[in-house]
Design a protein around this motif. Structure first.
Motif, PDB file in Angstrom:
ATOM      1  N   THR A 104       0.998  -1.339   0.204  1.00 25.43           N
ATOM      2  CA  THR A 104      -0.331   0.371  -0.070  1.00 25.43           C
ATOM      3  C   THR A 104       0.994   1.874   0.042  1.00 25.43           C
ATOM      4  OG1 THR A 104      -1.473  -1.007   1.059  1.00 25.43           O
ATOM      5  CG2 THR A 104      -1.791   1.139   0.850  1.00 25.43           C
TER       6      THR A 104
ATOM      7  N   PHE B 232       0.808   3.741  -3.678  1.00 22.56           N
ATOM      8  CA  PHE B 232       0.602   5.158  -3.167  1.00 22.56           C
ATOM      9  C   PHE B 232       2.350   5.820  -3.995  1.00 22.56           C
ATOM     10  CE2 PHE B 232      -3.659   3.744  -1.508  1.00 22.56           C
ATOM     11  CZ  PHE B 232      -4.453   4.855  -2.113  1.00 22.56           C
TER      12      PHE B 232
ATOM     13  N   ALA C  32      -4.841  10.474   2.303  1.00 22.40           N
ATOM     14  CA  ALA C  32      -5.058   8.869   2.428  1.00 22.40           C
ATOM     15  C   ALA C  32      -4.683   7.826   4.254  1.00 22.40           C
ATOM     16  CB  ALA C  32      -4.525   7.934   1.245  1.00 22.40           C
TER      17      ALA C  32
ATOM     18  N   MET D  85      -7.450   3.367   2.555  1.00 27.77           N
ATOM     19  CA  MET D  85      -6.523   2.251   2.018  1.00 27.77           C
ATOM     20  C   MET D  85      -6.525   1.069   3.366  1.00 27.77           C
ATOM     21  SD  MET D  85      -2.578   5.094   1.728  1.00 27.77           S
ATOM     22  CE  MET D  85      -2.298   4.954   3.884  1.00 27.77           C
TER      23      MET D  85
ATOM     24  N   PHE E 202      -8.857  -0.304  -2.594  1.00 24.90           N
ATOM     25  CA  PHE E 202      -7.755  -0.591  -3.515  1.00 24.90           C
ATOM     26  C   PHE E 202      -7.989  -1.898  -3.797  1.00 24.90           C
ATOM     27  CE2 PHE E 202      -8.303   3.828  -2.043  1.00 24.90           C
ATOM     28  CZ  PHE E 202      -8.361   4.692  -3.180  1.00 24.90           C
TER      29      PHE E 202
ATOM     30  N   ARG F 106      -1.895  -3.040  -7.853  1.00 21.48           N
ATOM     31  CA  ARG F 106      -2.624  -2.196  -6.868  1.00 21.48           C
ATOM     32  C   ARG F 106      -2.110  -0.264  -7.272  1.00 21.48           C
ATOM     33  NH1 ARG F 106      -2.757  -3.303  -1.437  1.00 21.48           N
ATOM     34  NH2 ARG F 106      -2.954  -0.656  -1.297  1.00 21.48           N
TER      35      ARG F 106
ATOM     36  N   GLN G 163      -5.280   2.735  -7.388  1.00 23.29           N
ATOM     37  CA  GLN G 163      -5.326   3.872  -7.303  1.00 23.29           C
ATOM     38  C   GLN G 163      -4.306   5.129  -7.950  1.00 23.29           C
ATOM     39  OE1 GLN G 163      -3.816   1.129  -3.952  1.00 23.29           O
ATOM     40  NE2 GLN G 163      -1.918   2.009  -4.385  1.00 23.29           N
TER      41      GLN G 163
END
Length: 326
Positions: free
Chosen positions: A60, A64, A106, A133, A141, A313, A317
């Motif tokens: 994550t 991001f 986030a 998140m 996500f 991912r 995102q």
């Protein structure tokens, strides 16, 4: 194609309609193509994203942070333990102040019966989009990346594809129930016949179950629940077995561990994969407890798509950030 995303939050899976999710995926595939070709796509130049983490992260944080850079912006990693939250900063103050510093916020906050409420409280005070998140209820996500991956492997039309969301044994800790909950909400909107498998003590939230049943009825798909892992795996197109805690039965650590240890045979191994279709895919959001949740032979084998899933991912995102923060 739906285009009304600018300034909107993405906290729960159903915050975006089915048609809006389709738009997100269209954008995600376009951004994935651009990255493959090395084409610039600085859609968020000079934009900044606050990434507030109350829990640890690998994919994550990486996706991001990298995604914002690829979009021309900047992501600020903020560990909650290095903030003044424990000394009095409220959710309202985080929303008000970070909403003035950043163009998006986030948050990962997975504490049971708290995380989702905290994220929503920040959203109420924020003037910029709030992106979930992962919380105790949803992991939206991850689910977008999962849907993107299934469509890449099985085609855009998922009608009558059997998708199994199964509990699996893991000894590490009582993991959040957000991944299976997001999966049953989203997959029932996209033509999949969903089978949820878990031991009796590992139920999901009643309101989430009802929403999944309502989706299944609306879109004319199956949604079945079983406590038999072998039965669930039979003729499956997609299997997604992962561990989660018995949150609706007990939140006690010792009681929870005792319940988890009752079901050590809930492992995805080569025998179980042979119950699925020959071209089935194995999915996991990672990290997986190897040798407990899944054997090395499966997660590293020909059915596994876990690395493509992890890559997606990034693209999913980026699509949501570009649509909401531009």
């Amino acid at each position: 194609m739906q285009t009304n995303f600018r300034g909107r939050d993405f906290i729960g899976d159903l915050d975006f309609s089915k048609e809006e999710v389709e738009t997100v995926l269209d954008v995600a595939w376009d951004l994935k193509r651009k990255r493959a070709l090395g084409e610039s796509h600085a859609l968020l130049r000079d934009k900044t994203l606050a990434m507030l983490f109350f829990f640890t992260s690998t994919r994550t944080r990486g996706s991001f942070e990298s995604g914002m850079a690829q979009l021309g912006g900047h992501a600020a990693f903020i560990d909650s333990e290095t903030t003044q939250i424990s000394h009095g900063d409220t959710a309202k103050e985080i929303g008000e102040i970070f909403g003035r510093y950043f163009d998006g916020i986030a948050i990962r906050q997975c504490d049971w019966n708290f995380g989702n409420q905290y994220i929503n409280d920040v959203a109420k005070a924020s003037r910029v989009p709030i992106l979930n998140m992962q919380c105790d209820v949803y992991h939206p996500f991850q689910c977008l990346a999962d849907l993107m991956t299934i469509q890449e492997k099985k085609g855009r039309d998922l009608k009558k594809k059997k998708v199994v969301v199964s509990w699996a044994y893991a000894a590490s800790y009582s993991k959040p129930i957000s991944v299976p909950q997001s999966l049953i909400l989203q997959m029932t909107r996209f033509g999949c016949d969903v089978v949820l498998a878990h031991p009796p003590e590992f139920k999901l939230m009643p309101e989430i179950m009802q929403q999944a049943k309502d989706n299944a009825k609306k879109y004319g798909v199956g949604f079945d629940v079983t406590d038999n892992m072998d039965e669930a795996f039979k003729d499956a197109d997609v299997v997604y077995p992962k561990s989660w805690g018995p949150m609706l039965t007990t939140t006690g650590k010792e009681e929870g561990k005792a319940l988890i240890d009752k079901y050590k045979d809930w492992i995805t191994d080569e025998r179980r994969m042979k119950l699925t279709k020959d071209d089935s895919i194995y999915m996991h959001c990672l990290p997986a407890d190897r040798g407990l949740e899944v054997t090395d032979g499966v997660i590293d084998g020909p059915h596994s798509v876990v690395y493509d899933e992890a890559e997606n991912r990034l693209h999913a995102q980026k699509a949501v950030m570009a649509l909401t923060m531009s």
